[in-house]
Design a protein around this motif. Structure first.
Motif, mmCIF file in Angstrom:
data_model
loop_
_atom_site.group_PDB
_atom_site.id
_atom_site.type_symbol
_atom_site.label_atom_id
_atom_site.label_comp_id
_atom_site.label_asym_id
_atom_site.label_seq_id
_atom_site.Cartn_x
_atom_site.Cartn_y
_atom_site.Cartn_z
ATOM 1 N N LEU A 171 60.647 -1.604 -20.304
ATOM 2 C CA LEU A 171 60.301 -2.662 -19.331
ATOM 3 C C LEU A 171 59.952 -3.763 -19.725
ATOM 4 O O LEU A 171 60.201 -4.958 -19.323
ATOM 5 N N LEU A 172 58.900 -3.870 -20.817
ATOM 6 C CA LEU A 172 58.330 -5.195 -21.308
ATOM 7 C C LEU A 172 59.107 -5.817 -22.521
ATOM 8 O O LEU A 172 59.796 -5.106 -23.197
ATOM 9 N N SER A 173 59.013 -7.043 -22.269
ATOM 10 C CA SER A 173 59.480 -7.807 -23.583
ATOM 11 C C SER A 173 58.706 -7.647 -24.796
ATOM 12 O O SER A 173 57.707 -6.874 -24.816
ATOM 13 N N GLU A 174 59.015 -8.235 -25.698
ATOM 14 C CA GLU A 174 58.311 -7.981 -27.136
ATOM 15 C C GLU A 174 57.024 -8.314 -27.000
ATOM 16 O O GLU A 174 56.146 -8.108 -27.655
ATOM 17 N N ASP A 175 56.759 -9.590 -26.185
ATOM 18 C CA ASP A 175 55.422 -10.175 -26.030
ATOM 19 C C ASP A 175 54.516 -9.146 -25.361
ATOM 20 O O ASP A 175 53.339 -9.314 -25.174
ATOM 21 N N ARG A 176 54.882 -8.132 -24.837
ATOM 22 C CA ARG A 176 54.349 -7.171 -23.966
ATOM 23 C C ARG A 176 53.483 -7.578 -22.682
ATOM 24 O O ARG A 176 52.576 -7.097 -22.089
ATOM 25 N N LEU A 177 54.147 -8.764 -22.195
ATOM 26 C CA LEU A 177 53.634 -9.412 -21.062
ATOM 27 C C LEU A 177 54.585 -9.411 -19.783
ATOM 28 O O LEU A 177 54.361 -9.212 -18.622
ATOM 29 N N HIS A 178 55.615 -9.982 -20.361
ATOM 30 C CA HIS A 178 56.969 -10.196 -19.361
ATOM 31 C C HIS A 178 57.934 -9.192 -19.229
ATOM 32 O O HIS A 178 58.062 -8.563 -20.465
ATOM 33 N N PHE A 179 58.384 -8.753 -18.134
ATOM 34 C CA PHE A 179 59.325 -7.835 -17.999
ATOM 35 C C PHE A 179 60.710 -8.409 -18.674
ATOM 36 O O PHE A 179 61.054 -9.448 -18.818
ATOM 37 N N SER A 180 61.173 -7.359 -19.271
ATOM 38 C CA SER A 180 62.849 -7.508 -19.932
ATOM 39 C C SER A 180 63.605 -7.578 -18.736
ATOM 40 O O SER A 180 63.350 -7.517 -17.664
ATOM 41 N N THR A 181 64.983 -7.716 -19.207
ATOM 42 C CA THR A 181 65.642 -7.833 -18.147
ATOM 43 C C THR A 181 65.996 -6.527 -17.142
ATOM 44 O O THR A 181 66.458 -6.796 -16.117
ATOM 45 N N SER A 182 65.686 -5.509 -17.879
ATOM 46 C CA SER A 182 65.678 -4.184 -17.032
ATOM 47 C C SER A 182 64.555 -4.208 -16.117
ATOM 48 O O SER A 182 65.106 -4.027 -14.967
ATOM 49 N N GLY A 183 63.384 -4.851 -16.199
ATOM 50 C CA GLY A 183 62.465 -5.218 -15.072
ATOM 51 C C GLY A 183 62.776 -6.109 -14.198
ATOM 52 O O GLY A 183 62.431 -5.941 -13.097
ATOM 53 N N GLN A 184 63.276 -7.281 -14.837
ATOM 54 C CA GLN A 184 63.984 -8.465 -13.834
ATOM 55 C C GLN A 184 65.016 -7.773 -12.971
ATOM 56 O O GLN A 184 64.708 -8.257 -11.783
ATOM 57 N N ALA A 185 65.819 -6.753 -13.121
ATOM 58 C CA ALA A 185 66.552 -6.601 -12.285
ATOM 59 C C ALA A 185 65.748 -5.702 -11.054
ATOM 60 O O ALA A 185 66.537 -5.573 -9.916
ATOM 61 N N VAL A 186 65.143 -4.994 -11.619
ATOM 62 C CA VAL A 186 64.175 -4.080 -10.525
ATOM 63 C C VAL A 186 63.443 -4.920 -9.576
ATOM 64 O O VAL A 186 63.492 -4.867 -8.414
ATOM 65 N N MET A 187 62.899 -5.751 -10.259
ATOM 66 C CA MET A 187 62.121 -6.686 -9.327
ATOM 67 C C MET A 187 63.040 -7.519 -8.244
ATOM 68 O O MET A 187 62.470 -7.857 -7.121
ATOM 69 N N ALA A 188 64.003 -8.107 -8.490
ATOM 70 C CA ALA A 188 65.104 -8.716 -7.913
ATOM 71 C C ALA A 188 65.373 -7.821 -6.727
ATOM 72 O O ALA A 188 65.716 -8.066 -5.660
ATOM 73 N N ALA A 189 65.903 -6.521 -7.131
ATOM 74 C CA ALA A 189 66.346 -5.418 -6.068
ATOM 75 C C ALA A 189 65.240 -5.190 -5.358
ATOM 76 O O ALA A 189 65.443 -5.165 -3.916
ATOM 77 N N GLU A 190 63.926 -5.033 -5.497
ATOM 78 C CA GLU A 190 62.824 -4.881 -4.731
ATOM 79 C C GLU A 190 62.605 -6.098 -3.719
ATOM 80 O O GLU A 190 62.428 -5.906 -2.427
ATOM 81 N N MET A 191 62.842 -7.530 -4.299
ATOM 82 C CA MET A 191 62.741 -8.649 -3.478
ATOM 83 C C MET A 191 63.856 -8.558 -2.454
ATOM 84 O O MET A 191 63.331 -8.933 -1.168
ATOM 85 N N VAL A 192 64.960 -8.215 -2.675
ATOM 86 C CA VAL A 192 66.093 -8.071 -1.893
ATOM 87 C C VAL A 192 65.883 -7.112 -0.748
ATOM 88 O O VAL A 192 66.010 -7.417 0.505
ATOM 89 N N LYS A 193 65.406 -6.046 -1.170
ATOM 90 C CA LYS A 193 64.857 -4.803 -0.116
ATOM 91 C C LYS A 193 63.755 -5.693 0.861
ATOM 92 O O LYS A 193 64.037 -5.185 2.427
ATOM 93 N N LYS A 194 62.811 -6.274 0.436
ATOM 94 C CA LYS A 194 61.971 -6.954 1.345
ATOM 95 C C LYS A 194 62.403 -7.906 2.281
ATOM 96 O O LYS A 194 62.017 -7.872 3.240
ATOM 97 N N LEU A 195 63.127 -8.723 1.624
ATOM 98 C CA LEU A 195 63.977 -9.672 2.440
ATOM 99 C C LEU A 195 64.783 -8.928 3.660
ATOM 100 O O LEU A 195 64.848 -9.479 4.813
#
Length: 205
Positions: A171-195
Motif C-alpha cells: 500500500l505505502l510508498s517508501e516514505d511510509r506516508l503516501h499511497f503507492s500506485t496500488s493505493g492510488q488506484a483504490v482511492m480513485a475507484a472509491e471516489m468514482v463509486k461515491k460520485l
C-alpha cells in the motif's frame, strides 16, 4: 466508466497537499498515476470536454492551501472540487485541533462559494508518522473534524480510515506516508463509486 455515464461535471479541480496531488511510488502491475488524474481520466472518458485543474502543493497546510490556491480555485470556477483533510496541520509538536477546524471551515466556506460539489477523504490507519506516539489519536481527531464539516457542507467523503486497503503489503510508498500506485488506484475507484452514488446509481456490481 458506466457508473459516471452522463455525469454533469465539466470543471474538476483539486486543491490541497501531497495527498491531494496523488504522489506515490510505482507498484508493479499498476499504471503510474495518482488518484486525482485517474478520476479525471474517468470523468473525461464520459465527458470529453472536461477541464481539470490540480493546484495541490506538496507540504501544504490548510492555511497554505487557502493562501496559495484559493484564488486559482475561484478563477477556475469548478463544478466538482476536491478539498484536503488537514494531514499536514497535525504534523507538528503540539497540534491545535481547534485551529485546524477553524481553518478547514474557512476553506470549506471558500470552496462552497464556487457552487461546486465538494469531495474529500479521511486519513487511513496505515498512514503513520512514527515521530508522534499519539499519531492514531491525531488521525482520529482530524478525521472526526473532516467528517463533521463534510456533513455540514454537503461534501462527499471517501472514508479511508478502516478501508481494507490499509492491510495491503504494497500500500505505502517508501516514505511510509503516501499511497503507492496500488493505493492510488483504490482511492480513485472509491471516489468514482461515491460520485456515482451522488448520481443515484448502484455501485454493487
Amino acid at each position: 466508466m458506466a457508473l459516471l455515464a452522463g455525469a454533469p461535471w465539466r470543471r474538476y479541480a483539486v486543491i490541497g497537499d501531497s495527498l491531494s496531488a496523488g504522489i506515490g511510488d510505482p507498484t508493479p502491475g499498476y499504471r503510474n498515476q495518482g488518484w486525482p488524474d485517474r478520476v479525471a481520466g474517468v470523468l473525461r472518458s464520459v465527458r470529453r470536454d472536461l477541464d481539470y485543474l490540480n493546484a495541490a502543493e506538496i507540504g501544504a497546510t490548510t492555511a497554505r492551501t487557502i493562501e496559495n490556491q484559493a484564488a486559482r480555485m475561484a478563477e477556475f470556477s469548478p463544478d466538482l472540487l476536491h478539498v484536503p483533510c488537514g494531514a499536514n496541520d497535525i504534523v507538528r509538536r503540539r497540534p491545535d485541533f481547534g485551529g485546524t477546524e477553524r481553518t478547514l471551515r474557512q476553506m470549506y466556506d471558500l470552496a462552497k462559494d464556487t457552487g461546486a460539489l465538494l469531495t474529500t477523504f479521511t486519513l487511513g490507519r496505515a498512514y503513520v508518522v512514527p515521530a508522534f506516539p499519539d499519531w492514531p489519536e491525531r488521525i482520529a481527531a482530524v478525521n472526526e473534524i473532516v467528517r463533521g464539516l463534510a456533513a455540514e457542507y454537503g461534501a462527499i467523503v471517501v472514508d479511508m480510515w478502516d478501508h481494507p486497503v490499509n492491510d495491503r503489503a504494497n500500500l505505502l510508498s517508501e516514505d511510509r506516508l503516501h499511497f503507492s500506485t496500488s493505493g492510488q488506484a483504490v482511492m480513485a475507484a472509491e471516489m468514482v463509486k461515491k460520485l456515482a452514488d451522488s448520481l443515484g446509481r448502484a455501485t454493487s456490481a
